[in-house]
Design a protein around this motif. Structure first.
Motif, PDB file in Angstrom:
ATOM      1  N   GLY A   1       0.721  -1.188  -0.019  1.00 56.48           N
ATOM      2  CA  GLY A   1       0.099   0.038  -0.138  1.00 56.48           C
ATOM      3  C   GLY A   1       0.738   1.402  -0.014  1.00 56.48           C
ATOM      4  O   GLY A   1       0.124   2.445  -0.035  1.00 56.48           O
ATOM      5  N   CYS A   2       2.072   1.076  -0.024  1.00 58.02           N
ATOM      6  CA  CYS A   2       3.039   2.408  -0.085  1.00 58.02           C
ATOM      7  C   CYS A   2       3.484   2.299  -1.459  1.00 58.02           C
ATOM      8  O   CYS A   2       3.867   1.315  -2.373  1.00 58.02           O
ATOM      9  CB  CYS A   2       4.201   2.200   0.566  1.00 58.02           C
ATOM     10  N   GLU A   3       3.446   3.701  -2.061  1.00 55.53           N
ATOM     11  CA  GLU A   3       3.864   3.832  -3.547  1.00 55.53           C
ATOM     12  C   GLU A   3       5.657   3.699  -3.511  1.00 55.53           C
ATOM     13  O   GLU A   3       6.094   3.187  -4.369  1.00 55.53           O
ATOM     14  CB  GLU A   3       3.788   5.254  -3.893  1.00 55.53           C
ATOM     15  N   SER A   4       6.320   4.082  -2.385  1.00 58.75           N
ATOM     16  CA  SER A   4       7.802   3.723  -2.229  1.00 58.75           C
ATOM     17  C   SER A   4       7.919   2.363  -1.634  1.00 58.75           C
ATOM     18  O   SER A   4       6.955   1.848  -0.922  1.00 58.75           O
ATOM     19  CB  SER A   4       8.388   4.836  -1.266  1.00 58.75           C
TER      20      SER A   4
ATOM     21  N   LEU B   1       1.662   6.299   5.106  1.00 58.10           N
ATOM     22  CA  LEU B   1       1.802   5.910   6.729  1.00 58.10           C
ATOM     23  C   LEU B   1       0.570   5.223   7.309  1.00 58.10           C
ATOM     24  O   LEU B   1       0.700   4.297   8.220  1.00 58.10           O
ATOM     25  CB  LEU B   1       1.649   7.424   7.204  1.00 58.10           C
ATOM     26  N   LEU B   2      -0.638   5.148   6.846  1.00 57.31           N
ATOM     27  CA  LEU B   2      -1.417   4.477   7.254  1.00 57.31           C
ATOM     28  C   LEU B   2      -1.449   3.207   6.828  1.00 57.31           C
ATOM     29  O   LEU B   2      -1.733   2.174   7.962  1.00 57.31           O
ATOM     30  CB  LEU B   2      -2.990   5.005   6.896  1.00 57.31           C
ATOM     31  N   ALA B   3      -0.720   2.646   5.748  1.00 51.46           N
ATOM     32  CA  ALA B   3      -0.343   1.325   5.404  1.00 51.46           C
ATOM     33  C   ALA B   3       0.527   0.811   6.417  1.00 51.46           C
ATOM     34  O   ALA B   3       0.719  -0.251   6.770  1.00 51.46           O
ATOM     35  CB  ALA B   3       0.144   1.090   4.009  1.00 51.46           C
ATOM     36  N   VAL B   4       1.590   1.566   6.884  1.00 56.41           N
ATOM     37  CA  VAL B   4       2.597   1.302   7.842  1.00 56.41           C
ATOM     38  C   VAL B   4       2.048   0.872   9.315  1.00 56.41           C
ATOM     39  O   VAL B   4       2.122  -0.212   9.773  1.00 56.41           O
ATOM     40  CB  VAL B   4       3.773   2.387   7.810  1.00 56.41           C
ATOM     41  N   LEU B   5       1.172   1.602   9.597  1.00 58.65           N
ATOM     42  CA  LEU B   5       0.241   1.527  10.820  1.00 58.65           C
ATOM     43  C   LEU B   5      -0.555   0.355  10.864  1.00 58.65           C
ATOM     44  O   LEU B   5      -0.566  -0.449  11.870  1.00 58.65           O
ATOM     45  CB  LEU B   5      -0.479   2.934  11.203  1.00 58.65           C
ATOM     46  N   ALA B   6      -1.275   0.009   9.609  1.00 58.03           N
ATOM     47  CA  ALA B   6      -1.969  -0.955   9.527  1.00 58.03           C
ATOM     48  C   ALA B   6      -1.126  -2.420   9.547  1.00 58.03           C
ATOM     49  O   ALA B   6      -1.414  -3.403  10.181  1.00 58.03           O
ATOM     50  CB  ALA B   6      -2.832  -1.405   8.316  1.00 58.03           C
ATOM     51  N   ARG B   7       0.160  -2.285   9.097  1.00 65.49           N
ATOM     52  CA  ARG B   7       1.093  -3.463   9.031  1.00 65.49           C
ATOM     53  C   ARG B   7       1.626  -3.804  10.504  1.00 65.49           C
ATOM     54  O   ARG B   7       1.710  -4.816  10.871  1.00 65.49           O
ATOM     55  CB  ARG B   7       2.252  -3.154   8.029  1.00 65.49           C
ATOM     56  N   MET B   8       1.604  -2.572  11.232  1.00 70.79           N
ATOM     57  CA  MET B   8       2.166  -2.692  12.539  1.00 70.79           C
ATOM     58  C   MET B   8       0.982  -3.601  13.520  1.00 70.79           C
ATOM     59  O   MET B   8       1.203  -4.394  14.059  1.00 70.79           O
ATOM     60  CB  MET B   8       2.213  -1.482  13.224  1.00 70.79           C
ATOM     61  N   GLN B   9      -0.345  -3.183  13.214  1.00 75.50           N
ATOM     62  CA  GLN B   9      -1.443  -3.758  13.859  1.00 75.50           C
ATOM     63  C   GLN B   9      -1.226  -5.286  13.298  1.00 75.50           C
ATOM     64  O   GLN B   9      -1.729  -6.189  14.409  1.00 75.50           O
ATOM     65  CB  GLN B   9      -2.641  -3.188  13.528  1.00 75.50           C
ATOM     66  N   GLN B  10      -1.055  -5.728  12.304  1.00 79.91           N
ATOM     67  CA  GLN B  10      -1.018  -7.060  11.754  1.00 79.91           C
ATOM     68  C   GLN B  10      -0.021  -7.501  12.409  1.00 79.91           C
ATOM     69  O   GLN B  10      -0.109  -8.952  12.798  1.00 79.91           O
ATOM     70  CB  GLN B  10      -0.564  -7.144  10.310  1.00 79.91           C
ATOM     71  N   LEU B  11       1.245  -7.063  12.569  1.00 79.41           N
ATOM     72  CA  LEU B  11       2.421  -7.815  13.251  1.00 79.41           C
ATOM     73  C   LEU B  11       2.044  -8.038  14.962  1.00 79.41           C
ATOM     74  O   LEU B  11       2.343  -9.235  15.475  1.00 79.41           O
ATOM     75  CB  LEU B  11       3.686  -7.164  12.963  1.00 79.41           C
ATOM     76  N   LEU B  12       1.263  -7.067  15.457  1.00 76.00           N
ATOM     77  CA  LEU B  12       0.998  -7.189  16.914  1.00 76.00           C
ATOM     78  C   LEU B  12      -0.041  -8.365  16.734  1.00 76.00           C
ATOM     79  O   LEU B  12      -0.099  -9.382  17.751  1.00 76.00           O
ATOM     80  CB  LEU B  12       0.116  -6.026  17.279  1.00 76.00           C
ATOM     81  N   ALA B  13      -1.110  -8.408  15.732  1.00 70.89           N
ATOM     82  CA  ALA B  13      -1.966  -9.504  16.087  1.00 70.89           C
ATOM     83  C   ALA B  13      -1.224 -10.913  15.756  1.00 70.89           C
ATOM     84  O   ALA B  13      -1.841 -11.869  16.457  1.00 70.89           O
ATOM     85  CB  ALA B  13      -3.159  -9.246  14.847  1.00 70.89           C
TER      86      ALA B  13
ATOM     87  N   ARG C   1       1.496  10.121   0.713  1.00 76.05           N
ATOM     88  CA  ARG C   1       2.299   9.702   1.867  1.00 76.05           C
ATOM     89  C   ARG C   1       1.151   9.443   3.050  1.00 76.05           C
ATOM     90  O   ARG C   1       1.809   8.483   3.843  1.00 76.05           O
ATOM     91  CB  ARG C   1       3.045  11.141   1.938  1.00 76.05           C
ATOM     92  N   SER C   2       0.255  10.106   3.132  1.00 76.06           N
ATOM     93  CA  SER C   2      -0.695   9.763   4.321  1.00 76.06           C
ATOM     94  C   SER C   2      -1.119   8.343   3.966  1.00 76.06           C
ATOM     95  O   SER C   2      -1.177   7.579   5.269  1.00 76.06           O
ATOM     96  CB  SER C   2      -1.947  10.690   4.405  1.00 76.06           C
ATOM     97  N   ASN C   3      -1.577   7.941   2.848  1.00 73.17           N
ATOM     98  CA  ASN C   3      -2.018   6.531   2.761  1.00 73.17           C
ATOM     99  C   ASN C   3      -0.787   5.585   3.083  1.00 73.17           C
ATOM    100  O   ASN C   3      -1.007   4.561   3.769  1.00 73.17           O
ATOM    101  CB  ASN C   3      -2.422   6.407   1.390  1.00 73.17           C
TER     102      ASN C   3
ATOM    103  N   ASP D   1      -2.972   7.899  18.629  1.00 79.70           N
ATOM    104  CA  ASP D   1      -3.423   8.532  17.579  1.00 79.70           C
ATOM    105  C   ASP D   1      -2.426   9.212  16.630  1.00 79.70           C
ATOM    106  O   ASP D   1      -1.873  10.324  16.884  1.00 79.70           O
ATOM    107  CB  ASP D   1      -4.620   9.695  18.025  1.00 79.70           C
ATOM    108  N   LEU D   2      -1.921   8.356  15.647  1.00 78.35           N
ATOM    109  CA  LEU D   2      -0.812   8.945  14.805  1.00 78.35           C
ATOM    110  C   LEU D   2      -1.166  10.093  14.015  1.00 78.35           C
ATOM    111  O   LEU D   2      -0.128  10.984  13.859  1.00 78.35           O
ATOM    112  CB  LEU D   2      -0.423   7.330  14.176  1.00 78.35           C
ATOM    113  N   PRO D   3      -2.543   9.985  13.195  1.00 73.47           N
ATOM    114  CA  PRO D   3      -2.826  11.370  12.704  1.00 73.47           C
ATOM    115  C   PRO D   3      -2.439  12.477  13.546  1.00 73.47           C
ATOM    116  O   PRO D   3      -1.920  13.675  13.202  1.00 73.47           O
ATOM    117  CB  PRO D   3      -4.013  11.288  11.965  1.00 73.47           C
ATOM    118  N   GLY D   4      -2.781  12.366  14.916  1.00 74.21           N
ATOM    119  CA  GLY D   4      -2.703  13.562  15.832  1.00 74.21           C
ATOM    120  C   GLY D   4      -1.137  13.913  16.030  1.00 74.21           C
ATOM    121  O   GLY D   4      -0.885  15.129  16.231  1.00 74.21           O
ATOM    122  N   TRP D   5      -0.468  12.705  16.236  1.00 75.01           N
ATOM    123  CA  TRP D   5       1.002  12.936  16.251  1.00 75.01           C
ATOM    124  C   TRP D   5       1.717  14.061  15.120  1.00 75.01           C
ATOM    125  O   TRP D   5       2.356  14.931  15.388  1.00 75.01           O
ATOM    126  CB  TRP D   5       1.614  11.554  16.598  1.00 75.01           C
TER     127      TRP D   5
END
Length: 143
Positions: A50-53, A122-134, A118-120, A100-104
């Motif tokens: 989900g990241c362009e880069s 960062l959200l993809a990175v956050l989603a991946r973090m949640q996956q790794l936690l799960a 870029r916002s998308n 609240d990462l957008p708040g950060w």
């Protein structure tokens, strides 16, 4: 929630910037401080979808606290990842899920300068973090 010391330092540094040009330079400096990943770590299994880069993310839990490492082939994105990591590293899973990462990024004065891609990303990175936690939780409960 209290900010980790590195996150407080980032907030002070970015708050002192007069405008976007200064923030962009500072962002790249933060990105240059990211610990590099080796070739084995820059593999498909660690790549964030989900990241362009190209973005790679690794996670490891020590006791109840999480440590993330990340890298990207894009310099500005490395800076954003560095700022993300100073905010999340050392947190417990409960703290991570309440973050609240957008708040950060708004606090840092960067949110309004992030392109939609870029916002998308960062959200993809956050989603991946949640996956790794799960995934880690499933591993713990299956023993």
């Amino acid at each position: 929630m209290n900010l980790p010391a590195n996150a407080q330092a980032a907030l002070q540094a970015f708050s002192a910037c007069a405008g976007w040009e200064q923030r962009a330079r500072l962002l790249m400096q933060w990105g240059d401080q990211l610990a590099p990943l080796n070739d084995d770590e820059r593999c498909e299994a660690n790549r964030v979808e989900g990241c362009e880069s190209q973005v790679w993310l690794l996670a490891e839990a020590t006791a109840a606290h999480w440590q993330f490492r990340a890298s990207s082939d894009a310099r500005l994105l490395r800076g954003l990842l560095a700022l993300l990591l100073v905010r999340v590293n050392g947190l417990t899973q409960a703290e991570l899920t309440q973050l609240d990462l957008p708040g950060w990024f708004t606090q840092l004065g960067l949110a309004r300068h992030l392109s939609p891609s870029r916002s998308n990303g960062l959200l993809a990175v956050l989603a991946r973090m949640q996956q790794l936690l799960a995934t880690a939780n499933q591993g713990r409960t299956s023993h």
